[in-house]
Write an enzyme that holds these catalytic residues in place. Structure first.
Site: not given
Lengths: 421, 421
Positions: A131, A206, A231-232, A380
């Protein structure tokens, strides 16, 4: 491969041991939410928790709630909950700040350890497809240290192969995303960490795209440090605070530059002299957003009740189904499956490529089927097993088929690109 | 000094032009809240705003709300609101992260500018009585830079005198709290900044204890950078996000190491190559806690409606009254007034010292009169003009008198020290 139909998907849903978790989330009727790999859905109780924090803890408790409502202890308390999901062990995780900032702390601490152990190592490796924020943070750190540090980007294949080209006695640190955010490729933590250690480097993982989606064993797999968001797949709410973990071996051996008062051994003595706290609290910095943190806990508590092996099994079954259906039902269209078919290399999403990906995703979202799009051509679909079922996958691929068969994406309204997160 | 009585205080309240603002806050009946210098009170509408963010923006909008609900723009949008309160000008402030982290960014950026302009300067000055986290952050930065940087602590008197002992051509940066958190001493921003610039250093101000409490003119007073929190006099909620401001002169001249994707010129291109955004966005890092941020906006909107000159006038009238009453009503007791009597050097709190300060404050809090205590002997009373009146001050000092006259503090239950924030 046998032909699948919707009835088969309904049977899978009926037999799903995680089916009950769907009621732990509030998702609007008519919405199929496939973007939990970017922002998880709203858990039941999140709004009530915010109400309680604001009206009672803040409104009535006021300043006293730092102690009486446990606000000051929340980073450590939530950290324990995250730790249970990522195999971190006790007292080794805090929830605080953002993933980017936590990576800066972890990387700073790791480089400082290496400076003592292996002072000539100056290279930081990370995936070219990590990312971007992770890459930028490492570059920012290297530039600040201004002492020959260099961030080198490696391809995913180089990581999977154990760094045959890139590892050397100049490599201090390797920072890896556990799952490629775009393609959904999963990296094997144990063997990859072993390769990093064999090269004499430290390993930071990560977990943004894996925590809450699959079993993780940070301590067992020998990782040195880890960061990630809540938050995912942990459903903590928009921008909810991140976490940071450090291996017990490194406790009290590390220092980090964002050494605010929350990292002090005795913060309320208000001494002008810094003294780091023992253990993981050393990774804290300043006062945390308690409303966002409290809401995040609701998502963590849902995840804590789930068996991560069952979550993983369902996740793979959902993504297998998705891939099979794309092959069966979209065979007439130029759609490429980007996510690895090999279970060992698959996270909890399916990414497919199509030249008109942006417009196709816009058309899907218009029907209430929410995935997202990543340049240059990737659709996605995040698969959160706690609130998605097999018929959701069926209905999604059928909608895709309808949009592709009838070129429904080919209207001007679906071509307008805004900022897509 | 004429004798004051409660009736006089009631007349002051009746004539108070800011009286209407009391209704913008929800404070329990029977509570007098004098700790707004630590955590501001709950504005009306904060819980409703959280409900809206969670149920509608997150729950229904899901990932789309990053665009449709303006989440991605919130740091800049709230920054404009803060800027209006601190004289920052347009496009120069963002609300993000924590005060400690923002100070690290600002100090890193300032030192990098100095490295080009005045490469031999290696000293950072700050007040010995600055809030400790600021000192720790500067020490963390100096240690990380590992290139001769040194943090030197100076007494408040040295600052007020314009750094006669400490300024030299080795000083790169001066970081100052605008108001001493313990004593309530206010520093003159314009003359102090002039002295810093005359010495060839850059000036960073920490506005945690002044933003929202008094008029501030960052641009007019020539400050270089500033940071501050939104949870004290701006009533943003527990741990609500902080702000950071940079002078227009320095826009696009600065770089900071916490260079996450939110600071990128084109974050959604997801490029592995970092390119900083123009302007203040360069001070952003990662994804922000939207629930805490949204609640903070409610407090900012209340403050934005208030005339800061009127707020300051009332603040001084309240603290004058507090000091006068301490002198008149507590004359029999060994109470020392710590806060400067000179208006030019007084923030928006009154601090008094008493050897039994901790127990006295405990007894006061037991009556619903909430101030706080700081070692070694200081009782702090924050005076937020938007929700406090003159009779509140009267009732507070009367309660103090009763507690002191009758030694009501002298019971074991009031001696137990916990963590006091």
């Amino acid at each position: 491969m046998t032909e699948i139909d919707r009835a088969a998907c309904e049977r899978h849903d009926a037999a799903d041991p995680l089916r009950g978790f769907r009621d732990d989330f509030i998702i609007d009727e008519g919405t199929i939410y496939l973007d939990g790999n970017s922002l998880g859905a709203r858990p039941r109780g999140a709004a009530e928790r915010a109400q309680e924090v604001i009206a009672e803890e803040w409104g009535t408790g006021l300043i006293r709630s730092w102690n009486t409502a446990g606000w000051f202890e929340m980073p450590a308390a939530l950290g324990e909950k995250v730790s249970g999901l990522v195999g971190g062990g006790a007292g080794s995780t805090v929830v605080t700040d953002t993933t980017s900032i936590n990576l800066f702390k972890a990387a700073s601490a790791a480089l400082r350890i290496q400076r003592e152990d292996a002072p000539d190592r100056r290279i930081i490796l990370t995936q070219r497809e990590n990312f971007p924020s992770d890459i930028y943070m490492l570059q920012g750190l290297a530039e600040q240290l201004d002492d020959g540090y260099e961030v080198r980007l490696v391809d995913d294949a180089e990581v999977t192969a154990g760094f045959p080209q890139s590892m050397s006695d100049e490599v201090a640190l390797v920072v890896l995303t556990h799952v490629n955010y775009r393609t959904g490729r999963l990296f094997d933590m144990r063997s990859t960490t072993e390769a990093i250690h064999a090269g004499g480097a430290l390993a930071i993982w990560d977990l943004c795209h894996s925590a809450g989606a699959l079993p993780i064993d940070l301590a067992g797999d020998g990782a040195d440090m880890a960061v990630g968001c809540t938050y995912k797949f942990l459903n903590g709410g928009p921008g909810s605070p991140a976490f940071i973990w450090v291996s017990e071996d490194l406790h009290n051996r590390f220092a980090q530059p964002l050494s605010g008062w929350w990292s002090h051994a005795k913060p309320f003595e208000m001494s002008p002299d810094y003294a780091p706290a023992d253990g993981i609290r050393r990774f804290l910095t300043g006062t945390q957003g308690i409303v966002s943190m409290s809401v995040a806990e609701v998502g963590l508590d849902v995840a804590a009740r789930a068996d991560m092996s069952a979550v993983r099994a369902k996740s793979l079954a959902l993504s297998d189904l998705f891939i099979d259906l794309v092959e069966q039902r979209l065979a007439a269209h130029p759609v490429e499956i980007v996510t690895p078919r090999d279970h060992a290399h698959r996270g909890s999403q399916v990414s497919i490529a199509h030249e008109e990906g942006f417009a196709i995703m816009s058309a899907l979202i218009d029907r209430g089927i929410i995935g997202d799009y990543r340049e240059p051509s990737i659709l996605r679909f995040g698969l959160t097993p706690l609130y998605l079922g097999f018929t959701d996958v069926w209905d999604t691929v059928e909608a895709l088929r309808d949009i592709l068969d009838n070129r429904l994406w080919d209207t001007p309204e679906y071509q307008v690109r805004g900022a897509v997160t």
